[in-house]
Enzyme design. Structure first.
Site, mmCIF file in Angstrom:
data_model
loop_
_atom_site.group_PDB
_atom_site.id
_atom_site.type_symbol
_atom_site.label_atom_id
_atom_site.label_comp_id
_atom_site.label_asym_id
_atom_site.label_seq_id
_atom_site.Cartn_x
_atom_site.Cartn_y
_atom_site.Cartn_z
ATOM 1 N N ASN A 202 7.174 31.351 18.860
ATOM 2 C CA ASN A 202 7.669 30.424 17.394
ATOM 3 C C ASN A 202 6.382 29.582 16.740
ATOM 4 O OD1 ASN A 202 8.955 29.618 15.768
ATOM 5 N ND2 ASN A 202 9.957 28.256 16.867
ATOM 6 N N LYS B 6 6.794 28.445 13.168
ATOM 7 C CA LYS B 6 7.151 27.813 12.623
ATOM 8 C C LYS B 6 6.284 27.615 11.390
ATOM 9 C CE LYS B 6 7.806 24.522 16.761
ATOM 10 N NZ LYS B 6 7.923 23.814 17.592
ATOM 11 N N HIS C 150 17.734 26.380 16.385
ATOM 12 C CA HIS C 150 16.364 25.788 17.056
ATOM 13 C C HIS C 150 16.554 24.067 16.705
ATOM 14 C CE1 HIS C 150 12.364 24.179 17.175
ATOM 15 N NE2 HIS C 150 11.998 24.997 18.103
ATOM 16 N N GLU D 188 14.775 21.732 15.640
ATOM 17 C CA GLU D 188 14.427 21.592 14.194
ATOM 18 C C GLU D 188 15.006 22.333 13.304
ATOM 19 O OE1 GLU D 188 10.229 23.055 14.595
ATOM 20 O OE2 GLU D 188 9.562 21.414 16.001
ATOM 21 N N GLU E 237 15.927 24.309 25.346
ATOM 22 C CA GLU E 237 14.806 23.344 25.016
ATOM 23 C C GLU E 237 15.355 21.917 24.704
ATOM 24 O OE1 GLU E 237 11.867 25.852 22.497
ATOM 25 O OE2 GLU E 237 13.157 25.663 21.128
ATOM 26 N N GLY F 105 6.318 13.654 18.203
ATOM 27 C CA GLY F 105 5.327 12.270 18.849
ATOM 28 C C GLY F 105 5.768 11.802 20.182
ATOM 29 N N SER G 48 7.509 22.992 25.071
ATOM 30 C CA SER G 48 5.910 22.472 25.338
ATOM 31 C C SER G 48 5.160 23.363 26.541
ATOM 32 C CB SER G 48 5.702 20.645 26.016
ATOM 33 O OG SER G 48 5.838 20.117 25.029
HETATM 34 C C1 PEP Z 1 9.778 25.652 20.171
HETATM 35 O O1 PEP Z 1 10.215 24.750 19.295
HETATM 36 O O2 PEP Z 1 10.578 26.146 20.465
HETATM 37 C C2 PEP Z 1 8.479 24.979 21.284
HETATM 38 C C3 PEP Z 1 9.168 25.470 22.516
HETATM 39 O O3 PEP Z 1 7.604 23.835 21.108
HETATM 40 P P1 PEP Z 1 6.464 23.554 21.495
HETATM 41 O O4 PEP Z 1 6.394 25.047 22.936
HETATM 42 O O5 PEP Z 1 5.461 23.595 20.818
HETATM 43 O O6 PEP Z 1 7.018 22.138 22.614
#
Ligand code: PEP
Length: 257
Positions: free
Chosen positions: A8, A10, A93, A95, A165, A174, A214
């Site tokens: 992703n 973003k 998602h 976000e 997630e 953060g 992450s």
């Molecule tokens: C995401 O936003 O789908 C995600 C898993 O981000 P990250 O791997 O950067 O935590």
């Protein structure tokens, strides 16, 4: 079942940068039959990248869609407008849920719209840090899972992918917290049980469960080795070629393609 490795991107990369990065992926990654590699670039890059990609190697996902087909919805685009460019769409998602205030109802409608238009929705669910602290994880996840699937028919169910997630483990907001594989395993058991109780064993077994939060080459193995893990949704690390490549190689070793 295939293993899904989804990047992703973003709101990163210009169209030119996206194209260069896709070129590098197409020429340098090894591709394996049972690993479905998907990238989700910004909406602006979908058209050129759809012409550039080799869909047998890398499929594209939209990061979002609106659930109406057309009309006065400034700034949005529909499944009808994007369906010739992508095979998948990320829906719900965290976000989108938390920064852009998408409701469970929006997400349910988007999942249904994606399926109606022939796209595979990647339904993201996850608890926030405070929901976790207050012991609400199981209830939140069940609500988001069954709420997101509420308008999906039994015939369509096997076309949905679910990504767990935990919001507190997603990078770039953060916190540097990561989810322990044991916690993720417990959640996968809960999700599979919830699906089984709702749709029966056969249908529930057909829904891939992914983990995201992450994920990097250093920890990918710990999640991919979980019995019920059918893939990874990767944000930050998918922007770095060597990381994305290493995760695919680790997937190949673990899933023994
Ligand atoms: C995401 O936003 O789908 C995600 C898993 O981000 P990250 O791997 O950067 O935590």
């Amino acid at each position: 079942m295939k293993t899904y490795i989804i990047g992703n991107w973003k709101m990163n990369f210009t169209v030119g940068e996206s194209s260069l990065y896709l070129h590098k992926l197409l020429t340098k990654l090894h591709f394996y039959r049972d690993i479905e590699v998907i990238v989700a670039p910004s909406a602006l890059a979908l058209q050129p990248l759809s012409l550039q990609t080799n869909r047998r190697k890398i499929k594209l996902a939209a990061q979002n869609i609106f659930y109406r087909d057309y009309g006065p919805y400034t700034g949005e685009f529909s499944v009808a407008q994007v369906r010739s460019l992508v095979d998948y769409v990320i829906v719900g998602h965290s976000e989108r849920r938390h920064i852009f205030h998408e409701s469970d109802k929006d997400i349910k409608l988007k999942v249904a719209a994606a399926l109606r238009g022939g796209l595979t929705p990647i339904l993201c669910i996850g608890e926030t840090e405070s929901e976790r602290t207050f012991g609400e994880t199981a209830d939140v996840l069940k609500d988001q899972l069954l709420g997101g699937l509420a308008d999906v028919s039994r015939e369509e169910l096997s076309k949905v992918i679910v990504a767990y997630e935990p919001v507190w483990a997603i990078s770039g907001h953060g916190s540097s917290a990561v989810a322990s594989p044991l916690d993720v395993a417990d959640v996968f058991v809960l999700l599979r049980k919830t699906l089984k109780e709702t749709y029966g064993p056969k249908l529930s077994a057909e829904i891939p469960l992914l983990f995201g939060g992450s994920v990097k080459s250093l920890n990918a193995e710990s999640y991919l080795s979980l019995a019920d893990c059918n893939g990874l949704l990767i944000g930050g690390a998918s922007l770095i070629f060597s990381e994305f490549n290493d995760i695919i190689e680790i997937t190949k070793q673990i899933k023994n393609d």
